[in-house]
Motif scaffolding. Sequence first.
Motif, PDB file in Angstrom:
ATOM      1  N   PRO A  49       0.824  -1.216   0.000  1.00 22.55           N
ATOM      2  CA  PRO A  49       0.000   0.000   0.000  1.00 22.55           C
ATOM      3  C   PRO A  49       0.853   1.259   0.000  1.00 22.55           C
ATOM      4  O   PRO A  49       1.905   1.321   0.637  1.00 22.55           O
ATOM      5  CB  PRO A  49      -0.801  -0.117   1.319  1.00 22.55           C
ATOM      6  N   THR A  50       0.387   2.282  -0.707  1.00 29.09           N
ATOM      7  CA  THR A  50       1.106   3.552  -0.782  1.00 29.09           C
ATOM      8  C   THR A  50       0.857   4.377   0.479  1.00 29.09           C
ATOM      9  O   THR A  50      -0.290   4.610   0.863  1.00 29.09           O
ATOM     10  CB  THR A  50       0.658   4.356  -2.010  1.00 29.09           C
ATOM     11  N   LEU A  51       1.936   4.801   1.143  1.00 26.59           N
ATOM     12  CA  LEU A  51       1.828   5.657   2.322  1.00 26.59           C
ATOM     13  C   LEU A  51       1.781   7.133   1.938  1.00 26.59           C
ATOM     14  O   LEU A  51       1.093   7.938   2.572  1.00 26.59           O
ATOM     15  CB  LEU A  51       3.015   5.412   3.262  1.00 26.59           C
ATOM     16  N   PHE A  52       2.532   7.482   0.913  1.00 27.85           N
ATOM     17  CA  PHE A  52       2.629   8.881   0.506  1.00 27.85           C
ATOM     18  C   PHE A  52       3.056   8.916  -0.954  1.00 27.85           C
ATOM     19  O   PHE A  52       3.896   8.125  -1.386  1.00 27.85           O
ATOM     20  CB  PHE A  52       3.661   9.615   1.366  1.00 27.85           C
ATOM     21  N   SER A  53       2.457   9.809  -1.703  1.00 25.85           N
ATOM     22  CA  SER A  53       2.883   9.977  -3.096  1.00 25.85           C
ATOM     23  C   SER A  53       2.542  11.382  -3.566  1.00 25.85           C
ATOM     24  O   SER A  53       1.627  12.033  -3.038  1.00 25.85           O
ATOM     25  CB  SER A  53       2.220   8.942  -4.006  1.00 25.85           C
ATOM     26  N   ARG A  54       3.281  11.833  -4.547  1.00 26.37           N
ATOM     27  CA  ARG A  54       3.049  13.146  -5.148  1.00 26.37           C
ATOM     28  C   ARG A  54       3.444  13.066  -6.622  1.00 26.37           C
ATOM     29  O   ARG A  54       4.483  12.506  -6.958  1.00 26.37           O
ATOM     30  CB  ARG A  54       3.864  14.215  -4.437  1.00 26.37           C
ATOM     31  N   ARG A  55       2.583  13.617  -7.465  1.00 26.50           N
ATOM     32  CA  ARG A  55       2.856  13.579  -8.901  1.00 26.50           C
ATOM     33  C   ARG A  55       3.560  14.853  -9.331  1.00 26.50           C
ATOM     34  O   ARG A  55       3.109  15.966  -9.006  1.00 26.50           O
ATOM     35  CB  ARG A  55       1.559  13.404  -9.687  1.00 26.50           C
ATOM     36  N   ARG A  56       4.647  14.676 -10.037  1.00 25.82           N
ATOM     37  CA  ARG A  56       5.350  15.805 -10.639  1.00 25.82           C
ATOM     38  C   ARG A  56       5.510  15.517 -12.121  1.00 25.82           C
ATOM     39  O   ARG A  56       6.213  14.578 -12.506  1.00 25.82           O
ATOM     40  CB  ARG A  56       6.715  16.003  -9.991  1.00 25.82           C
ATOM     41  N   GLY A  57       4.813  16.326 -12.912  1.00 19.43           N
ATOM     42  CA  GLY A  57       4.830  16.056 -14.338  1.00 19.43           C
ATOM     43  C   GLY A  57       4.118  14.757 -14.628  1.00 19.43           C
ATOM     44  O   GLY A  57       2.996  14.519 -14.178  1.00 19.43           O
ATOM     45  N   GLU A  58       4.770  13.876 -15.368  1.00 18.81           N
ATOM     46  CA  GLU A  58       4.155  12.613 -15.748  1.00 18.81           C
ATOM     47  C   GLU A  58       4.511  11.472 -14.793  1.00 18.81           C
ATOM     48  O   GLU A  58       4.092  10.338 -15.006  1.00 18.81           O
ATOM     49  CB  GLU A  58       4.614  12.237 -17.166  1.00 18.81           C
ATOM     50  N   THR A  59       5.290  11.742 -13.745  1.00 21.18           N
ATOM     51  CA  THR A  59       5.774  10.702 -12.838  1.00 21.18           C
ATOM     52  C   THR A  59       5.197  10.872 -11.437  1.00 21.18           C
ATOM     53  O   THR A  59       5.173  11.984 -10.898  1.00 21.18           O
ATOM     54  CB  THR A  59       7.317  10.723 -12.758  1.00 21.18           C
ATOM     55  N   GLU A  60       4.743   9.764 -10.861  1.00 17.34           N
ATOM     56  CA  GLU A  60       4.277   9.746  -9.475  1.00 17.34           C
ATOM     57  C   GLU A  60       5.420   9.255  -8.589  1.00 17.34           C
ATOM     58  O   GLU A  60       5.948   8.163  -8.804  1.00 17.34           O
ATOM     59  CB  GLU A  60       3.074   8.813  -9.325  1.00 17.34           C
ATOM     60  N   TYR A  61       5.790  10.055  -7.604  1.00 13.76           N
ATOM     61  CA  TYR A  61       6.849   9.699  -6.664  1.00 13.76           C
ATOM     62  C   TYR A  61       6.206   9.346  -5.329  1.00 13.76           C
ATOM     63  O   TYR A  61       5.328  10.089  -4.846  1.00 13.76           O
ATOM     64  CB  TYR A  61       7.814  10.872  -6.469  1.00 13.76           C
ATOM     65  N   GLY A  62       6.624   8.249  -4.709  1.00 15.05           N
ATOM     66  CA  GLY A  62       5.978   7.870  -3.467  1.00 15.05           C
ATOM     67  C   GLY A  62       6.750   6.864  -2.641  1.00 15.05           C
ATOM     68  O   GLY A  62       7.806   6.349  -3.045  1.00 15.05           O
ATOM     69  N   VAL A  63       6.206   6.598  -1.463  1.00 17.91           N
ATOM     70  CA  VAL A  63       6.758   5.630  -0.515  1.00 17.91           C
ATOM     71  C   VAL A  63       5.655   4.643  -0.165  1.00 17.91           C
ATOM     72  O   VAL A  63       4.514   5.047   0.112  1.00 17.91           O
ATOM     73  CB  VAL A  63       7.262   6.330   0.767  1.00 17.91           C
ATOM     74  N   LYS A  64       5.993   3.364  -0.161  1.00 18.67           N
ATOM     75  CA  LYS A  64       5.022   2.315   0.147  1.00 18.67           C
ATOM     76  C   LYS A  64       5.325   1.683   1.506  1.00 18.67           C
ATOM     77  O   LYS A  64       6.366   1.950   2.117  1.00 18.67           O
ATOM     78  CB  LYS A  64       5.006   1.271  -0.968  1.00 18.67           C
ATOM     79  N   ALA A  65       4.390   0.848   1.955  1.00 17.31           N
ATOM     80  CA  ALA A  65       4.399   0.388   3.350  1.00 17.31           C
ATOM     81  C   ALA A  65       5.478  -0.637   3.654  1.00 17.31           C
ATOM     82  O   ALA A  65       5.973  -0.705   4.776  1.00 17.31           O
ATOM     83  CB  ALA A  65       3.029  -0.190   3.704  1.00 17.31           C
ATOM     84  N   ILE A  66       5.851  -1.470   2.683  1.00 17.95           N
ATOM     85  CA  ILE A  66       6.800  -2.560   2.949  1.00 17.95           C
ATOM     86  C   ILE A  66       8.166  -2.155   2.395  1.00 17.95           C
ATOM     87  O   ILE A  66       8.381  -2.177   1.173  1.00 17.95           O
ATOM     88  CB  ILE A  66       6.335  -3.876   2.305  1.00 17.95           C
ATOM     89  N   PRO A  67       9.108  -1.788   3.267  1.00 21.04           N
ATOM     90  CA  PRO A  67      10.401  -1.242   2.799  1.00 21.04           C
ATOM     91  C   PRO A  67      11.413  -2.323   2.429  1.00 21.04           C
ATOM     92  O   PRO A  67      12.508  -2.382   2.955  1.00 21.04           O
ATOM     93  CB  PRO A  67      10.869  -0.438   4.017  1.00 21.04           C
ATOM     94  N   LEU A  68      11.013  -3.195   1.495  1.00 19.82           N
ATOM     95  CA  LEU A  68      11.905  -4.297   1.117  1.00 19.82           C
ATOM     96  C   LEU A  68      12.367  -4.179  -0.328  1.00 19.82           C
ATOM     97  O   LEU A  68      12.724  -5.169  -0.959  1.00 19.82           O
ATOM     98  CB  LEU A  68      11.192  -5.649   1.328  1.00 19.82           C
ATOM     99  N   GLY A  69      12.352  -2.992  -0.851  1.00 22.31           N
ATOM    100  CA  GLY A  69      12.785  -2.797  -2.229  1.00 22.31           C
ATOM    101  C   GLY A  69      12.187  -1.536  -2.793  1.00 22.31           C
ATOM    102  O   GLY A  69      11.791  -0.631  -2.061  1.00 22.31           O
ATOM    103  N   GLY A  70      12.085  -1.482  -4.099  1.00 22.60           N
ATOM    104  CA  GLY A  70      11.515  -0.335  -4.770  1.00 22.60           C
ATOM    105  C   GLY A  70      11.458  -0.604  -6.257  1.00 22.60           C
ATOM    106  O   GLY A  70      11.903  -1.654  -6.729  1.00 22.60           O
ATOM    107  N   TYR A  71      10.897   0.329  -7.005  1.00 19.36           N
ATOM    108  CA  TYR A  71      10.821   0.120  -8.450  1.00 19.36           C
ATOM    109  C   TYR A  71      10.589   1.435  -9.168  1.00 19.36           C
ATOM    110  O   TYR A  71      10.103   2.417  -8.593  1.00 19.36           O
ATOM    111  CB  TYR A  71       9.705  -0.872  -8.806  1.00 19.36           C
TER     112      TYR A  71
END
Length: 439
Positions: A49-71
């Motif tokens: 699940p997404t904890l926080f996100s913000r869209r800048r331009g065409e990209t959504e930047y965010g942090v998710k609940a399980i901190p075991l990686g990223g993409y």
Amino acid sequence: MTTVLLWAAGILVAAVGVAVSIALHEVGHLLPAKRFGVKVVQYMVGFGPTLFSRRRGETEYGVKAIPLGGYVRMIGMFPPGPDGRLRASSTGRWALMAEEARRASFVEVGPGEEHRTFYRLPVWQRIVIMFGGPFVNLLLALVLTAVAASAIGQPGFVPTLSAVSQCVLPATSTATTCSAGDPAAPGAAAGLRPGDEVVEFDGAPVRDWASLSAAIRERGGQEVDLVVLRDGQRLPITVTPVLTERAVTSATGQATGETEEVGFLGVSPSIAVVRTPLAEVPGVVGQQVEGVVGIVVRLPQRLYDVAQAAFGSAPRDPDGPIGVVGIGRLAGELNARPAIIPGDELAERTSRLVSLLAGLNVALFVFNLIPLLPFDGGHIAGALWEVVKKAVFRLRRRPDPGPVDVAKAMPLAYGVSILLVGMSVLLLYADIVRPVTLQ
């Protein structure tokens, strides 16, 4: 109370360090992707699940609940099927998996954006994007190692003598003092004293205790000239190391139960802050990479050993794989451990934790280059195979075969993902019931 706070601080530093390392790894993919014109839809640290996100331009930047990686999600990661359409050429289970992967990679391709898909890039650009993440981890490992080993320094043995034995005791002896019948140690007999700094051995300058110790062990029974620094004066001394039996130790410093004949001088080093020259940092990181590669190559056996320790009575291998809980425990233990050199506890603890984070980035670098999906190395392997395939087609004067259909490897990717989840669960359990601890 102080120990608990130090443990908590170490765990917090490790958690933040892991999160930052993952975030910067994804930046290593993000920046070249945007530079080469690929549409990047999402940049996320974590899964679930997404904890926080913000869209800048065409990209959504965010942090998710399980901190075991990223993409980083880019459009058009997989090319269309052989017929140019996003449908399977058969109704088989594997073909349907590949079709689903293709569909997902094209969902957010808008009108006129086909040229911004990942698969349309030249091979070298695709490799740069996928190698960018592991490369950032390698750079972090180099920088953190330089900080810990070169800028701060670490406790280590130096060729300033802390003690000079008066006699030679057998390897099997439990005595702590000399008796009348014990032969005199060659160092004491030659006039060496505590506080002497050995600066030359057999005509060669002495840089560290490890090289001096190795030279002494090799010159048993041979007369050697050395130079020590005593009270600011250079003093030449001639000494003959005696051959004596000493215990054989493993690479981790554990006694093997065997003995060997080596040269013995009867001197002990001092402990001081040792700073590694910057020029040697790549070699240090290279050795760490080699060690992690060895773990990866023997991963099935290593995981079996972890299971034996977790569910049986076998000891946990301190050089084996550990999970995120184990990393946190080690960070807490490292931070709470008393300083080896009194008076500079903060610098020593900082050096330990920075070294731990450097090792973590080495592991991220190596594991992400495994040539299987879903690792970055899987996409790199696909791109390299495309180069080989197109070269073969050119030699045979056949038409360009187009991009390699990496989506066909998705069934294997799902299998690898399931194994990764199983490995994570095993390491989590082992880190709780049979954790790796510092000796």
